[in-house]
Design a protein around this motif. Structure first.
Motif, mmCIF file in Angstrom:
data_model
loop_
_atom_site.group_PDB
_atom_site.id
_atom_site.type_symbol
_atom_site.label_atom_id
_atom_site.label_comp_id
_atom_site.label_asym_id
_atom_site.label_seq_id
_atom_site.Cartn_x
_atom_site.Cartn_y
_atom_site.Cartn_z
ATOM 1 N N ASP A 58 41.661 29.694 47.217
ATOM 2 C CA ASP A 58 42.101 30.327 45.975
ATOM 3 C C ASP A 58 41.457 31.706 45.838
ATOM 4 O OD1 ASP A 58 44.058 29.435 44.337
ATOM 5 O OD2 ASP A 58 42.736 28.537 42.854
ATOM 6 N N GLY A 59 41.410 32.448 46.941
ATOM 7 C CA GLY A 59 40.711 33.724 46.983
ATOM 8 C C GLY A 59 41.425 34.890 46.334
ATOM 9 N N ASP A 60 42.707 34.734 45.989
ATOM 10 C CA ASP A 60 43.447 35.784 45.292
ATOM 11 C C ASP A 60 43.441 35.429 43.807
ATOM 12 O OD1 ASP A 60 44.032 37.088 47.695
ATOM 13 O OD2 ASP A 60 45.843 35.905 47.992
ATOM 14 N N LEU A 61 42.669 36.184 43.048
ATOM 15 C CA LEU A 61 42.472 35.871 41.635
ATOM 16 C C LEU A 61 42.862 37.028 40.736
ATOM 17 C CD1 LEU A 61 38.874 34.359 41.835
ATOM 18 C CD2 LEU A 61 41.015 33.104 41.641
ATOM 19 N N GLU A 62 43.234 36.699 39.510
ATOM 20 C CA GLU A 62 43.396 37.695 38.452
ATOM 21 C C GLU A 62 42.416 37.305 37.357
ATOM 22 O OE1 GLU A 62 46.684 39.140 35.230
ATOM 23 O OE2 GLU A 62 47.353 38.884 37.297
ATOM 24 N N ILE A 63 41.520 38.235 37.028
ATOM 25 C CA ILE A 63 40.464 37.966 36.052
ATOM 26 C C ILE A 63 40.374 39.121 35.064
ATOM 27 C CG2 ILE A 63 39.111 36.523 37.628
ATOM 28 C CD1 ILE A 63 37.304 38.983 38.108
ATOM 29 N N GLU A 64 39.666 38.909 33.974
ATOM 30 C CA GLU A 64 39.424 39.967 33.004
ATOM 31 C C GLU A 64 38.155 40.730 33.370
ATOM 32 O OE1 GLU A 64 39.372 38.503 29.014
ATOM 33 O OE2 GLU A 64 41.377 37.647 29.170
ATOM 34 N N ALA A 65 38.108 42.009 33.004
ATOM 35 C CA ALA A 65 36.913 42.825 33.228
ATOM 36 C C ALA A 65 35.717 42.125 32.582
ATOM 37 C CB ALA A 65 37.100 44.215 32.637
ATOM 38 N N GLY A 66 34.586 42.151 33.286
ATOM 39 C CA GLY A 66 33.373 41.498 32.804
ATOM 40 C C GLY A 66 33.173 40.106 33.370
ATOM 41 N N THR A 67 34.159 39.614 34.114
ATOM 42 C CA THR A 67 34.069 38.282 34.708
ATOM 43 C C THR A 67 33.239 38.339 35.985
ATOM 44 O OG1 THR A 67 36.219 37.673 33.812
ATOM 45 C CG2 THR A 67 35.420 36.357 35.662
ATOM 46 N N GLY A 104 26.798 33.388 46.340
ATOM 47 C CA GLY A 104 26.525 34.738 45.870
ATOM 48 C C GLY A 104 27.583 35.110 44.863
ATOM 49 N N GLU A 105 27.273 36.102 44.045
ATOM 50 C CA GLU A 105 28.218 36.473 42.998
ATOM 51 C C GLU A 105 28.228 37.959 42.744
ATOM 52 O OE1 GLU A 105 25.589 35.464 39.044
ATOM 53 O OE2 GLU A 105 26.643 33.821 40.018
ATOM 54 N N PHE A 106 29.303 38.396 42.102
ATOM 55 C CA PHE A 106 29.468 39.792 41.733
ATOM 56 C C PHE A 106 30.243 39.837 40.419
ATOM 57 C CE2 PHE A 106 31.649 43.889 41.685
ATOM 58 C CZ PHE A 106 30.589 44.750 41.971
ATOM 59 N N THR A 107 29.819 40.717 39.500
ATOM 60 C CA THR A 107 30.501 40.879 38.222
ATOM 61 C C THR A 107 31.415 42.095 38.305
ATOM 62 O OG1 THR A 107 28.658 39.885 37.038
ATOM 63 C CG2 THR A 107 30.194 41.214 35.741
ATOM 64 N N PHE A 108 32.691 41.872 38.021
ATOM 65 C CA PHE A 108 33.699 42.923 38.068
ATOM 66 C C PHE A 108 33.844 43.517 36.671
ATOM 67 C CE2 PHE A 108 34.499 40.298 41.694
ATOM 68 C CZ PHE A 108 34.902 41.176 42.684
ATOM 69 N N SER A 109 33.330 44.716 36.483
ATOM 70 C CA SER A 109 33.334 45.316 35.152
ATOM 71 C C SER A 109 34.466 46.312 34.933
ATOM 72 C CB SER A 109 31.984 45.980 34.870
ATOM 73 O OG SER A 109 31.638 46.858 35.900
ATOM 74 N N SER A 110 35.061 46.815 36.001
ATOM 75 C CA SER A 110 36.129 47.824 35.860
ATOM 76 C C SER A 110 37.472 47.274 36.319
ATOM 77 C CB SER A 110 35.798 49.055 36.699
ATOM 78 O OG SER A 110 34.595 49.634 36.255
ATOM 79 N N PRO A 111 38.540 47.546 35.553
ATOM 80 C CA PRO A 111 39.873 47.115 35.975
ATOM 81 C C PRO A 111 40.256 47.744 37.314
ATOM 82 C CG PRO A 111 39.885 47.746 33.670
ATOM 83 C CD PRO A 111 38.550 48.180 34.233
ATOM 84 N N GLY A 112 41.065 47.027 38.067
ATOM 85 C CA GLY A 112 41.525 47.508 39.364
ATOM 86 C C GLY A 112 41.786 46.345 40.290
ATOM 87 N N THR A 113 42.127 46.666 41.527
ATOM 88 C CA THR A 113 42.365 45.656 42.554
ATOM 89 C C THR A 113 41.302 45.808 43.626
ATOM 90 O OG1 THR A 113 44.738 45.672 42.108
ATOM 91 C CG2 THR A 113 44.035 44.762 44.226
ATOM 92 N N VAL A 130 41.531 42.820 38.549
ATOM 93 C CA VAL A 130 40.764 42.834 37.288
ATOM 94 C C VAL A 130 41.591 43.562 36.228
ATOM 95 C CG1 VAL A 130 38.602 43.508 36.183
ATOM 96 C CG2 VAL A 130 38.616 42.856 38.603
ATOM 97 N N THR A 131 41.844 42.849 35.134
ATOM 98 C CA THR A 131 42.600 43.425 34.024
ATOM 99 C C THR A 131 41.645 43.808 32.890
ATOM 100 O OG1 THR A 131 42.974 41.229 33.054
ATOM 101 C CG2 THR A 131 44.632 42.041 34.588
ATOM 102 N N PRO A 132 42.077 44.745 32.040
ATOM 103 C CA PRO A 132 41.192 45.161 30.933
ATOM 104 C C PRO A 132 40.913 44.041 29.944
ATOM 105 C CG PRO A 132 43.115 46.625 31.124
ATOM 106 C CD PRO A 132 43.299 45.495 32.075
#
Length: 132
Positions: A58-67, A104-113, A130-132
């Motif tokens: 399930d490596g292709d994800l759509e998430i909100e910024a800050g996730t 390991g983890e990473f927080t996606f703070s900016s919208p984009g692909t 990553v959506t706004p």
């Protein structure tokens, strides 16, 4: 008369307990058999991706910024979660997963692909949108 009322009250309390327990919010949802588990915890804004069988399950994800996305290695060998593509790593993150149980983890703070791959096994790829 008192005995009948006591039974009715007891039955009512039991019925209400069952109804309340059935309506309680669940934090874990089991996927159907054969479907990889991706855990989404809305309260903590964390998504977990299993690394298993030389795949980002399930490596292709759509998430909100800050996730935060957390990758958990379920294979016995080393994998990486490297931002970009094999031809053009972006340097945004390069997480080493040293074997079964490592994460390991990473927080996606900016919208984009954001594309990512395993540097040791380049056929392993994923995309985070990553959506706004």
């Amino acid at each position: 008369m008192i005995r009948t009322s006591h039974r009715i009250i007891t039955a009512t309390v039991i019925a209400l307990s069952v109804i309340v327990a059935g309506c309680a919010e669940r934090s874990v949802v089991e996927p159907p058999a054969g479907v990889p588990a991706t855990t989404i915890d809305a309260s903590a804004a964390t998504v977990t991706v299993a690394v298993q069988g030389f795949l980002f399950q399930d490596g292709d994800l759509e998430i909100e910024a800050g996730t935060t996305v957390r990758w958990e290695n379920q294979d016995r060998i080393l994998h990486t979660v490297t931002a970009g593509t094999e031809a053009a790593p972006s340097g945004l993150f390069d997480i080493q997963l040293d074997g079964d149980g490592s994460s390991g983890e990473f927080t996606f703070s900016s919208p984009g692909t954001y594309e990512y791959f395993c540097a040791r096994h380049p056929h392993m790829t994923g995309t985070i949108t990553v959506t706004p």
